[in-house]
Design an enzyme around this catalytic site. Structure first.
Site, PDB file in Angstrom:
ATOM      1  N   MET A  27       2.889   5.310   2.527  1.00 26.67           N
ATOM      2  CA  MET A  27       3.881   5.774   1.564  1.00 26.67           C
ATOM      3  C   MET A  27       3.814   7.268   1.306  1.00 26.67           C
ATOM      4  O   MET A  27       4.656   7.804   0.584  1.00 26.67           O
ATOM      5  CB  MET A  27       3.716   5.010   0.249  1.00 26.67           C
ATOM      6  N   ASP A 138      -4.032  -3.468  -1.543  1.00 23.99           N
ATOM      7  CA  ASP A 138      -4.608  -2.872  -0.327  1.00 23.99           C
ATOM      8  C   ASP A 138      -6.076  -2.517  -0.546  1.00 23.99           C
ATOM      9  O   ASP A 138      -6.540  -1.436  -0.178  1.00 23.99           O
ATOM     10  CB  ASP A 138      -3.825  -1.624   0.084  1.00 23.99           C
TER      11      ASP A 138
END
Length: 740
Positions: A27, A138
Site C-alpha cells: 500500500m 499481516d
C-alpha cells in the site's frame, strides 16, 4: 535498514522532514522522518494510485482513526496522520532494532523459554489492538521488532477496523503467504481470529526456523494453509498444543489473546503470566539480545566515539590500459547512486542520507548536512563490545559516513550519538568486456583465466593483463551462459545441449557429448566429468567423452551440481528431497539422506563431513560415510557454503555466517542488503559478491567478520575466484580482476 532517498521521494511530509527510506509494502512506502524537534518517526506514504481512489481514502481515514486508539506496551502506535493529504500518510513510533525475521535468519530458531516470552508479548499486543476495534491482518516475522523490554507489533498500514471489508476494489490483497489465515485466502469474513492464526505461524517460525505450512510457491503454501494440517512435529511439546489451537482452520475455535495468555502461562509453569520479566534484553536468546543491544545502544553507552573528520583521499591512479575497454569514470552524482545502495547496517550503526535542506542538522558533534552514503560493519555475535568499537578498514571512497544509534523510550527515539566511519574501496587491476557471465565462476590456471561470455561460451584471458588469448564458440547456442570445469589440460563448458571439451592452451575442441536436454554444472575429477541433463546425472570419460554411466534422478531437468571427493559423488535429488552419495566409478548409490530438497549449489565436503543447503533455508552437516545428520543451521533464503580451517562460511538470508564446523554454533555474522554468491576463502579472507540490489564484491576477515574492503560490480556477480594476488569475479558482461 536505511536506503537513500531517490529523485521521486518526498523530502517533507506534513511536519516531518524525510531523511531515508525504511521499506515498502503493497500500500505504500515507509520513510524515516524527523519531527521539528529531531524525534524520529516512521512515515508511511500511500501509493498515488490508491490515494486517488475516493473509497480507499474513506476506508483509510476510518482505519487511521481506529489505529490511533492502539497504544500498548507491545505496539508501535500511530502518532500522526493525514488521510486527506497529497499524498495520504500516517506516522508511527519509530522502533530501531532487529526484526524477528532477521533475528531467526541470523541466529537460528529460538529455545522454548524465549519463544514463550515472545508469545506473551505478542498476545498482549494483539489484545490491545483488538480492543481498539482493529485487525492487523499481516502479522509476520518482519512486522515484529525486538527491543530489550519486549517485542513490538508494527505496520498498521493494512490494518482494518473490524467492520471494514477486504480492499478488493483497489486490488490490494492484505497478508503474506504462510501467515495468512484460511478465511483470508477464501474471501470469508475476517476478524481478530485471523491475527491469532498468524501468531501461531509466527511462533512456529521462531521455534523451528520454518513456517507450519512449508515452503514453495505462494499458491502451494496457500493451498496447504486452507486444506492441510500444519506440520508442528518440530515444536517443543509445551508449545505444540498452544500453536495447534491458534492454527485451527475454524476461526471460532481459536483462542482469543486473553485466553492465549492463560494457556501460555500454563505451558510456562506460571500462574497468570509467563514468568519472564520483559525489562531486560535477556528475555531473548543470548546472541539475539547482544545484537539488539548493539543496534540500540543507550545514550550513556555510545556505540563509538566521534573521530576527527578527514578530507576525501585523492583518487587512486588507474591501472595501465589494456586492449579491453573499462567502465567510464563516474560523476559524483553517479557515485552517490552507486555507493548508496541499500544494505543492512551494523547493529550499532544506521545510515543517514544527505538532506536536501540548507539548514544544518542538529545532532551531536555534527554541524553539516548528512552525507548520502552508508556505514557498514558486521554483526559480531560472541563479542558485541568489540564489534561496537571496531569499524571497517581501508581508505574512504568519497566522504566520511554517518550512523545513528538510538533507543526507544516512552517519548520515542533517544539519540545516542553520531560518529564517522570509513568505507574501504578497491579499483580493478583490469576489466574485460570480452567475457563475463554471472552464472559461472571464473577458473584460473597459472597465468590464464577462463570465463564464459555472451558472444562465445568460453574465453581464455591473460590473468595479469586481461588480454584475450583465444575464444571458443559454437554455431548452436553460442551465446548461452556456460558453467565451467577443468582437468588434465582441458576446460569443460556447457553449451546448450552439449558438453564441450576444449584444449586449455589452444582453444581447440577435443570432443563434445550431445544430450537431448540442456547441460548443467559440470564437475571434473579422477578422469571423469560429471554433469546433469534431462533426468540424469552423467559420468563421461574426461579424455574422449565416452559415457561411463548415468544415474536416473527424479527431476525432469536435473541441474544440481555434484561434488566428487575420494571416489564418491555427493549430489542432491531435487524433488524427492534427499542428498545422495554415489560410487564415482559405477554410479551405484551408497546412501541417501532425507534432509529436504537440496539446492542446486554443490555440496561441500571437508574432514569427513558433507555440508549441503536446502530449499527449506537450512544448512545440514552430514557424516560423509553414512549420511547421518550431525547438525543443522537455519540460513535464511539462499545458502551456499565454503569450509576452511574448521569454519563453515555460509550465505543465506542476506547474511554471511561463520559457523564452527564441529558443532554448527555461530561465530559471527556479516550482513548485507541483498542475496549473496557462494563464498570463496583464501589466505584468511572470505570473498562474497552480492547478487541483487547491493552489487558489491566484499572482502571479509575470516577470523573476525570485519569488512576489509568492497568493490562495486554494478551488476549481479559470480562466485569469486582468487589467484595471482587478484580476485576474479564476473558479471553479465564483464570480468573484473581486483587486487586482494
Amino acid at each position: 535498514m536505511f536506503e537513500a532517498l531517490e529523485a521521486g521521494d518526498p523530502r517533507q511530509v506534513g511536519r516531518y522532514r524525510i531523511v531515508a527510506r525504511l521499506g515498502a509494502g503493497g500500500m505504500g512506502r515507509v520513510y524515516l522522518g524527523r519531527t521539528p524537534g529531531g524525534r524520529a518517526v516512521a512515515v508511511k506514504v500511500v501509493r498515488p494510485e490508491l490515494a486517488e481512489d475516493a473509497e480507499f481514502r474513506r476506508r483509510f481515514a476510518r482505519e487511521v482513526a481506529a489505529a490511533r486508539r492502539v497504544n500498548g506496551a507491545f505496539t508501535a502506535g500511530v502518532v500522526d496522520a493525514d488521510p486527506e493529504g497529497s499524498p495520504a500518510w500516517l506516522a508511527t513510533v519509530y522502533v530501531p532494532g532487529l526484526s524477528l525475521g532477521e533475528a531467526v535468519a541470523a541466529h537460528g530458531p529460538w529455545p522454548l523459554e524465549p519463544v514463550l516470552a515472545l508469545a506473551a508479548g505478542l498476545a498482549e499486543g494483539l489484545e490491545v489492538i483488538h480492543a481498539a476495534g482493529v485487525v492487523h491482518r499481516d502479522l509476520k516475522p518482519s512486522n515484529v521488532l525486538l527491543a530489550a523490554d519486549g517485542p513490538r507489533v508494527i505496520d498498521f498500514g493494512i490494518s482494518l477496523a473490524d467492520e471494514a471489508s477486504v480492499l478488493t476494489r483497489t486490488g490490494v490483497m492484505p497478508g503474506t503467504p504462510g501467515f495468512m489465515s484460511p478465511e483470508q485466502l477464501t474471501a470469508r469474513p475476517v476478524g481478530p481470529a485471523c491475527d491469532v492464526f498468524a501468531l501461531g505461524a509466527v511462533l512456529t517460525f521462531t521455534a523451528t526456523g520454518a513456517g507450519p505450512f512449508g515452503t514453495g510457491s505462494a499458491h502451494a503454501v496457500n493451498f496447504r494453509t486452507v486444506y492441510e494440517a500444519p506440520d508442528l512435529t518440530a515444536l517443543p511439546a509445551a508449545l505444540r498444543a498452544v500453536v495447534a489451537r491458534c492454527l485451527t482452520k475454524d476461526p471460532d475455535e481459536r483462542p482469543g489473546p486473553a485466553e492465549l495468555l492463560d494457556q501460555l502461562a500454563e505451558s510456562a509453569g506460571g500462574d497468570r503470566a509467563v514468568p519472564v520479566v520483559l525489562t531486560e534484553a535477556d528475555w531473548m536468546p543470548e546472541a539475539v539480545a547482544r545484537t539488539v543491544q548493539l543496534r540500540t545502544a543507550t545514550p550513556s553507552q555510545p556505540a563509538r566515539p566521534t573521530p576527527e573528520r578527514t578530507s576525501d583521499p585523492q583518487p587512486q591512479s588507474a591501472a595501465p590500459p589494456t586492449n579491453d575497454p573499462v567502465p567510464p569514470a563516474q560523476t559524483v552524482a553517479e557515485q552517490d547512486r552507486t555507493d548508496a545502495q541499500p544494505r543492512t547496517t551494523s547493529p550499532a550503526t544506521a545510515a543517514q542520507p544527505r538532506t536536501t535542506s540548507s539548514e544544518t542538522t542538529p545532532v551531536i558533534g555534527v554541524t553539516e548536512p548528512v552525507p548520502r552514503a552508508y556505514a557498514h560493519s558486521p554483526r559480531r555475535v560472541p563479542e558485541p563490545t568489540t564489534a561496537a568499537a571496531a569499524g571497517p578498514t581501508g581508505l574512504s571512497r568519497r566522504r566520511a559516513l554517518l550512523g545513528l544509534a538510538g533507543t526507544v523510550t516512552a517519548g520515542g527515539l533517544g539519540v545516542a550519538g553520531w560518529y564517522f566511519v570509513k568505507d574501504g574501496a578497491r579499483k580493478p587491476r583490469w576489466t574485460s568486456v570480452n567475457g563475463g557471465s554471472n552464472y559461472a565462476r571464473p577458473l584460473v590456471s597459472g597465468a590464464v583465466v577462463y570465463v564464459s561470455g555472451r558472444e562465445a561460451i568460453l574465453y581464455a584471458l591473460d590473468a595479469v593483463t586481461g588480454r584475450q588469448r583465444w575464444k571458443f564458440s559454437t554455431v548452436e547456442d553460442a551465446d548461452a551462459p556456460s558453467s565451467l570445469a577443468m582437468s588434465s589440460g582441458l576446460v569443460y563448458a556447457c553449451g546448450g545441449k552439449r558438453l564441450y571439451a576444449v584444449d586449455m592452451a589452444t582453444g581447440e575442441q577435443r570432443w563434445n557429448f550431445p544430450t537431448s536436454g540442456d547441460v548443467y554444472a559440470p564437475t571434473a575429477a579422477d578422469g571423469l566429468v560429471y554433469f546433469g541433463s534431462d533426468a540424469y546425472l552423467y559420468a563421461v570419460d574426461a579424455f574422449d567423452g565416452k559415457q561411463r554411466w548415468k544415474f536416473r534422478t527424479d527431476a525432469t531437468a536435473f541441474r544440481a551440481a555434484p561434488t566428487v571427493v575420494d571416489g564418491v559423488v555427493y549430489v542432491g535429488e531435487t524433488n524427492e528431497g534427499m542428498l545422495c552419495a554415489l560410487d564415482a566409478g559405477t554410479g551405484e548409490r551408497r546412501w541417501k539422506s532425507h534432509v529436504g530438497i537440496v539446492s542446486w549449489v554443490p555440496p561441500v565436503v571437508a574432514d569427513g563431513v558433507v555440508y549441503c543447503t536446502t530449499s527449506g533455508e537450512r544448512l545440514f552437516a552430514l557424516d560423509a560415510a553414512d549420511g547421518k545428520l550431525k547438525w543443522g543451521f537455519a540460513t535464511g533464503v539462499g545458502g551456499a557454503a565454503a569450509v576452511s580451517g574448521g569454519v563453515v562460511y555460509v550465505c543465506g538470508g542476506k547474511m554471511l555466517h561463520a559457523l564452527d564446523a564441529a558443532s554448527g554454533s555461530q561465530r559471527w555474522v556479516f550482513p548485507v542488503g541483498s542475496s549473496l554468491s557462494p563464498p570463496a576463502v583464501a589466505d584468511g579472507v572470505v570473498y562474497i559478491a552480492t547478487a541483487s540490489d547491493d552489487k558489491y564484491l566484499y572482502a571479509v576477515d575470516a577470523a573476525s567478520g570485519e569488512q576489509r574492503w568492497r568493490f562495486p560490480t554494478h551488476d549481479a556477480a559470480s562466485t569469486p575466484a582468487v589467484a595471482n594476488g587478484l580476485v576474479y569475479v564476473s558479471t553479465f558482461g564483464r570480468l573484473y580482476a581486483v587486487p586482494v
